[in-house]
Design a protein around this motif. Structure first.
Motif, PDB file in Angstrom:
ATOM      1  N   ALA A  21      22.547  35.439  56.247  1.00  0.00           N
ATOM      2  CA  ALA A  21      22.930  34.389  57.189  1.00  0.00           C
ATOM      3  C   ALA A  21      21.748  33.488  57.489  1.00  0.00           C
ATOM      4  N   ALA A  22      20.570  34.080  57.695  1.00  0.00           N
ATOM      5  CA  ALA A  22      19.379  33.280  57.974  1.00  0.00           C
ATOM      6  C   ALA A  22      19.047  32.385  56.786  1.00  0.00           C
ATOM      7  N   ALA A  23      19.277  32.882  55.574  1.00  0.00           N
ATOM      8  CA  ALA A  23      18.996  32.083  54.387  1.00  0.00           C
ATOM      9  C   ALA A  23      19.880  30.856  54.332  1.00  0.00           C
ATOM     10  N   SER A  24      21.063  30.908  54.948  1.00  0.00           N
ATOM     11  CA  SER A  24      21.944  29.753  54.941  1.00  0.00           C
ATOM     12  C   SER A  24      21.414  28.626  55.810  1.00  0.00           C
ATOM     13  N   VAL A  54      26.816  31.054  63.123  1.00  0.00           N
ATOM     14  CA  VAL A  54      28.217  30.642  63.072  1.00  0.00           C
ATOM     15  C   VAL A  54      28.239  29.224  62.501  1.00  0.00           C
ATOM     16  N   ALA A  55      29.017  29.032  61.446  1.00  0.00           N
ATOM     17  CA  ALA A  55      29.152  27.718  60.807  1.00  0.00           C
ATOM     18  C   ALA A  55      27.783  27.125  60.479  1.00  0.00           C
ATOM     19  N   ALA A  97      22.327  42.798  73.972  1.00  0.00           N
ATOM     20  CA  ALA A  97      23.731  42.674  73.567  1.00  0.00           C
ATOM     21  C   ALA A  97      23.829  42.485  72.051  1.00  0.00           C
ATOM     22  N   ALA A  98      25.030  42.478  71.539  1.00  0.00           N
ATOM     23  CA  ALA A  98      25.292  42.200  70.128  1.00  0.00           C
ATOM     24  C   ALA A  98      26.061  40.892  70.033  1.00  0.00           C
ATOM     25  N   ALA A  99      25.726  40.084  69.043  1.00  0.00           N
ATOM     26  CA  ALA A  99      26.419  38.818  68.796  1.00  0.00           C
ATOM     27  C   ALA A  99      27.019  38.871  67.398  1.00  0.00           C
ATOM     28  N   VAL A 100      28.277  38.482  67.264  1.00  0.00           N
ATOM     29  CA  VAL A 100      28.933  38.463  65.963  1.00  0.00           C
ATOM     30  C   VAL A 100      29.803  37.216  65.839  1.00  0.00           C
ATOM     31  N   PRO A 101      29.855  36.647  64.630  1.00  0.00           N
ATOM     32  CA  PRO A 101      30.799  35.552  64.410  1.00  0.00           C
ATOM     33  C   PRO A 101      32.190  36.127  64.166  1.00  0.00           C
ATOM     34  N   LEU A 106      31.613  32.498  68.299  1.00  0.00           N
ATOM     35  CA  LEU A 106      30.582  33.488  68.583  1.00  0.00           C
ATOM     36  C   LEU A 106      31.085  34.421  69.668  1.00  0.00           C
ATOM     37  N   CYS A 107      30.998  35.734  69.445  1.00  0.00           N
ATOM     38  CA  CYS A 107      31.394  36.709  70.455  1.00  0.00           C
ATOM     39  C   CYS A 107      30.192  37.571  70.804  1.00  0.00           C
ATOM     40  N   ILE A 108      30.019  37.839  72.093  1.00  0.00           N
ATOM     41  CA  ILE A 108      28.918  38.653  72.600  1.00  0.00           C
ATOM     42  C   ILE A 108      29.513  39.940  73.162  1.00  0.00           C
ATOM     43  N   PHE A 109      28.936  41.079  72.776  1.00  0.00           N
ATOM     44  CA  PHE A 109      29.427  42.385  73.210  1.00  0.00           C
ATOM     45  C   PHE A 109      28.324  43.178  73.887  1.00  0.00           C
TER      46      PHE A 109
END
Length: 125
Positions: A21-24, A54-55, A97-101, A106-109
């Motif tokens: 993802a970082a490479a994108s 995200v995007a 926390a955890a962040a996921v697309p 973006l959702c934070i858990f």
């Protein structure tokens, strides 16, 4: 892979999802030895943050600010402009926390905040 806590994949290994993802975010970030370049400083000093792409945009959420206080702030890296954009804050402060697309959002858990564990998930921008 790569040994020594590095971020690059070893021979025959795929990079982790976070590295991919970082490479994108190229041209700001690139994989390979000594190929990482500095990113601009965030508008707020933070550690123990949640981050996700995200995007094609990097989001950082919450974390611990000065005085080890949990943050509710959110920032998004504009790679082209080389700037962090402040976004509306989360409803509650969160660190660790955890962040996921998910479905383009973006959702934070989870995480910790203000001496308690914040409830459930929080949808982002």
């Amino acid at each position: 892979g790569g040994g020594g806590g590095g971020f690059d994949a070893g021979p025959g290994e795929a990079p982790s999802p976070a590295v991919a993802a970082a490479a994108s975010l190229s041209p700001l970030l690139a994989l390979g030895p000594s190929a990482w370049r500095s990113a601009p400083s965030m508008t707020e000093l933070r550690s123990a943050l949640a981050a996700a792409v995200v995007a094609g945009r990097l989001y950082v959420c919450g974390g611990l600010g000065s005085g080890k206080r949990a943050l509710c702030s959110v920032e998004r890296l504009d790679v082209q402009a080389g700037l962090w954009d402040p976004l509306p804050p989360m409803a509650v402060p969160r660190s660790g926390a955890a962040a996921v697309p998910a479905a383009g959002r973006l959702c934070i858990f989870g995480g910790y905040g203000g001496g308690h564990t914040p409830p459930g998930a929080e949808p982002g921008p």
